[in-house]
Design a protein around this motif. Structure first.
Motif, PDB file in Angstrom:
ATOM      1  N   GLY A 190       0.684  -1.227  -0.188  1.00 50.02           N
ATOM      2  CA  GLY A 190      -0.225   0.146   0.106  1.00 50.02           C
ATOM      3  C   GLY A 190       0.768   1.391  -0.075  1.00 50.02           C
ATOM      4  O   GLY A 190       0.577   2.178   0.727  1.00 50.02           O
ATOM      5  N   ASN A 191       2.056   1.053  -0.719  1.00 50.32           N
ATOM      6  CA  ASN A 191       3.109   2.384  -0.723  1.00 50.32           C
ATOM      7  C   ASN A 191       2.361   3.617  -1.356  1.00 50.32           C
ATOM      8  O   ASN A 191       1.910   3.393  -2.421  1.00 50.32           O
ATOM      9  CB  ASN A 191       4.233   1.752  -1.390  1.00 50.32           C
ATOM     10  N   ASP A 192       2.905   4.842  -0.819  1.00 52.74           N
ATOM     11  CA  ASP A 192       2.760   6.076  -1.563  1.00 52.74           C
ATOM     12  C   ASP A 192       4.040   6.382  -2.023  1.00 52.74           C
ATOM     13  O   ASP A 192       4.632   6.991  -1.173  1.00 52.74           O
ATOM     14  CB  ASP A 192       1.707   6.953  -0.842  1.00 52.74           C
ATOM     15  N   TYR A 193       4.454   6.185  -3.308  1.00 48.24           N
ATOM     16  CA  TYR A 193       5.647   6.589  -3.704  1.00 48.24           C
ATOM     17  C   TYR A 193       6.011   8.181  -3.933  1.00 48.24           C
ATOM     18  O   TYR A 193       7.051   8.350  -4.171  1.00 48.24           O
ATOM     19  CB  TYR A 193       5.946   5.776  -5.227  1.00 48.24           C
ATOM     20  N   ASN A 194       5.040   8.781  -3.738  1.00 43.58           N
ATOM     21  CA  ASN A 194       5.017  10.481  -4.306  1.00 43.58           C
ATOM     22  C   ASN A 194       5.845  10.761  -3.046  1.00 43.58           C
ATOM     23  O   ASN A 194       6.576  11.989  -3.154  1.00 43.58           O
ATOM     24  CB  ASN A 194       3.629  11.082  -4.479  1.00 43.58           C
ATOM     25  N   GLU A 195       6.100  10.315  -1.926  1.00 44.17           N
ATOM     26  CA  GLU A 195       6.688  11.045  -0.672  1.00 44.17           C
ATOM     27  C   GLU A 195       8.224  10.912  -1.379  1.00 44.17           C
ATOM     28  O   GLU A 195       8.970  11.749  -0.739  1.00 44.17           O
ATOM     29  CB  GLU A 195       6.557  10.083   0.467  1.00 44.17           C
ATOM     30  N   LEU A 196       8.501  10.215  -2.160  1.00 40.81           N
ATOM     31  CA  LEU A 196      10.092   9.909  -2.656  1.00 40.81           C
ATOM     32  C   LEU A 196      10.434  11.111  -3.997  1.00 40.81           C
ATOM     33  O   LEU A 196      11.737  11.202  -4.295  1.00 40.81           O
ATOM     34  CB  LEU A 196      10.530   8.531  -3.076  1.00 40.81           C
ATOM     35  N   MET A 197       9.368  11.569  -4.467  1.00 42.99           N
ATOM     36  CA  MET A 197       9.314  12.500  -5.517  1.00 42.99           C
ATOM     37  C   MET A 197      10.517  13.308  -5.622  1.00 42.99           C
ATOM     38  O   MET A 197      11.317  13.386  -6.572  1.00 42.99           O
ATOM     39  CB  MET A 197       7.987  12.977  -6.086  1.00 42.99           C
TER      40      MET A 197
END
Length: 443
Positions: free
Chosen positions: A353-360
């Motif tokens: 359930g990852n939100d990769y936008n935090e790494l953008m």
């Protein structure tokens, strides 16, 4: 008293040995296969067991059930036990009453292994008779059955804390909280946060809770909840009259009217997140009355944890780093944040359930190429496809490392930091990290 144990792994077999020693009638049931070495130990100790099934007649007559952390509450046998009103607890809950040792319990989404190992290193270097257990190393219950430690440093997962009733550590640490394992918490972040805070639920005014005062979820929890424990915050940005902080490149710790300071450049661990781990572990050492000189020496010679930002080799001036233990986005955030050179990033696996936008912002700033190493990489490709120049999919570690070598140039870093669980292609994160190290050595 009949003790039934679900799961015949390290925590299950450890609990069985302790239970037998304390006069319980013990039965171990594993829905999968029990490893040979554990089977042998059960047989030597005359403990009844079964594998590849759960026989209800042998289980539903239990007085108490110890469930291994990997078994979800939703599994049919656990549901039946709970419906019958039979107590289902974790190894930690079962074992703790059988020792009067001082217990230091450490939980958090990330950093808990490093903090646990470092706290243990600090206490052991000072000559304390201290055990290491919980989520790592030898089972806590097994150690209580075998050894006479005066204190224990325990890494505790939220799953282990779900199964506690009366357990209380004298010193508790919450390193940080970020979304993880939400599949086990009905996809409700607040349920997962509450699970972490169970570590302090039985603490009294004589106990301590050390926590990250920069952490949003922790601060939110404190707005509507309280604990009786004495609070010891740590922070990279705030300063406290009681707590730990960084000021002018010095780590400063003030606890019980005592002060400890150390230049951060002398601390062996690198990166901002590791300063937090060091502050948390050093706070434990101060509470345990360790001498300042011993703390300084131990902080400067600590080797770190395998599979956590572990430098593997430098080949043609490219540094290869194994961060296989980064099984969620927050862990990978710390890893990317500590990169100082253009980075080829190997990412992917089972997404929780990852939100990769935090790494953008970090990916834009630091990552030149992404290698997707997973069965299903769609989400990663959707998020970062237009952000990096090169994006490649591979299905095994050898290909991932060979591609990384091709895409990297002098002065770059190749970082394995998957942000995901490993079960699609590997046994576990250790297997993934070991395969990475082997593939790098084969270049």
């Amino acid at each position: 008293m009949r003790l039934v144990i679900l799961g015949g792994g390290e925590s299950g077999v450890g609990t069985a040995i302790l239970g037998k020693k304390k006069g319980y009638e013990v039965f171990v049931s594993d829905f999968g296969k029990i490893k040979g070495n554990y089977k042998e130990i059960l047989i030597i100790n005359g403990i009844a067991w079964e594998e590849e099934k759960h026989t209800e007649d042998f289980i539903l007559n239990a007085d108490v059930v110890m469930k291994s952390p990997g078994i979800p509450d939703k599994s049919p046998i656990v549901k039946k036990l709970l419906e019958k009103g039979i107590a289902v607890i974790s190894e930690i809950e079962f074992a703790a009453p059988f020792t009067d040792a001082t217990i230091i319990g450490i939980t958090g989404s990330n950093g808990k292994t490093t903090t646990t190992m470092l706290a243990h290193h600090l206490l052991k270097s000072a000559g304390l008779n201290v055990g290491l257990g919980g989520n790592i190393g030898k089972s806590f219950a097994w150690q209580i059955a075998d050894n006479k430690y005066d204190s224990y440093v325990l890494e505790l997962s939220s799953f282990q804390l779900d199964g506690i009733v009366d357990f209380k550590p004298h010193i508790a640490i919450i390193t940080n909280i970020s979304p993880d394992h939400l599949d086990r918490y009905d996809y409700k972040y607040e349920n997962y946060i509450d699970a972490k805070f169970r570590i302090t639920m039985n603490q009294t005014e004589d106990d301590y809770l050390i926590y990250d005062a920069d952490d949003e979820a922790i601060n939110e929890w404190f707005k509507t909840h309280t604990t009786k424990a004495k609070l010891i915050p740590f922070s990279l940005t705030k300063i406290f009259s009681e707590g730990a902080y960084i000021k002018n490149n010095k780590m400063e710790i003030k606890i019980n009217r005592e002060e400890f300071t150390m230049d951060t450049e002398h601390i062996a661990l690198e990166g901002k997140h590791n300063m937090k781990n060091a502050m948390a572990a050093t706070s434990v050492a101060k509470l345990m009355q360790i001498r300042k000189a011993t703390i300084r020496e131990s902080l400067s010679n600590f080797q770190g944890v395998e599979h956590r930002l572990e430098k593997v080799l430098k080949i043609q001036n490219v540094q290869y780093i194994n961060d296989s233990k980064a099984t969620n986005v927050n862990a990978t955030f710390f890893a990317l944040d500590s990169m100082n050179t253009p980075t080829v990033w190997i990412v992917g696996g089972v997404d929780k359930g990852n939100d990769y936008n935090e790494l953008m912002s970090l990916v834009r700033e630091k990552v030149k190429a992404i290698i997707c190493l997973g069965v299903d990489n769609k989400k990663i490709i959707d998020v970062f496809g237009n952000v990096v120049d090169m994006m490649i999919e591979v299905s095994n570690m050898d290909d991932a490392v060979r591609m990384a070598q091709r895409l990297s140039e002098k002065g770059d870093t190749v970082l394995l930091s998957p942000a995901c669980a490993s079960f699609d292609l590997f046994e576990n994160y250790e297997d993934r990290g070991n395969q990475f190290k082997q593939a790098v050595k084969n270049l």
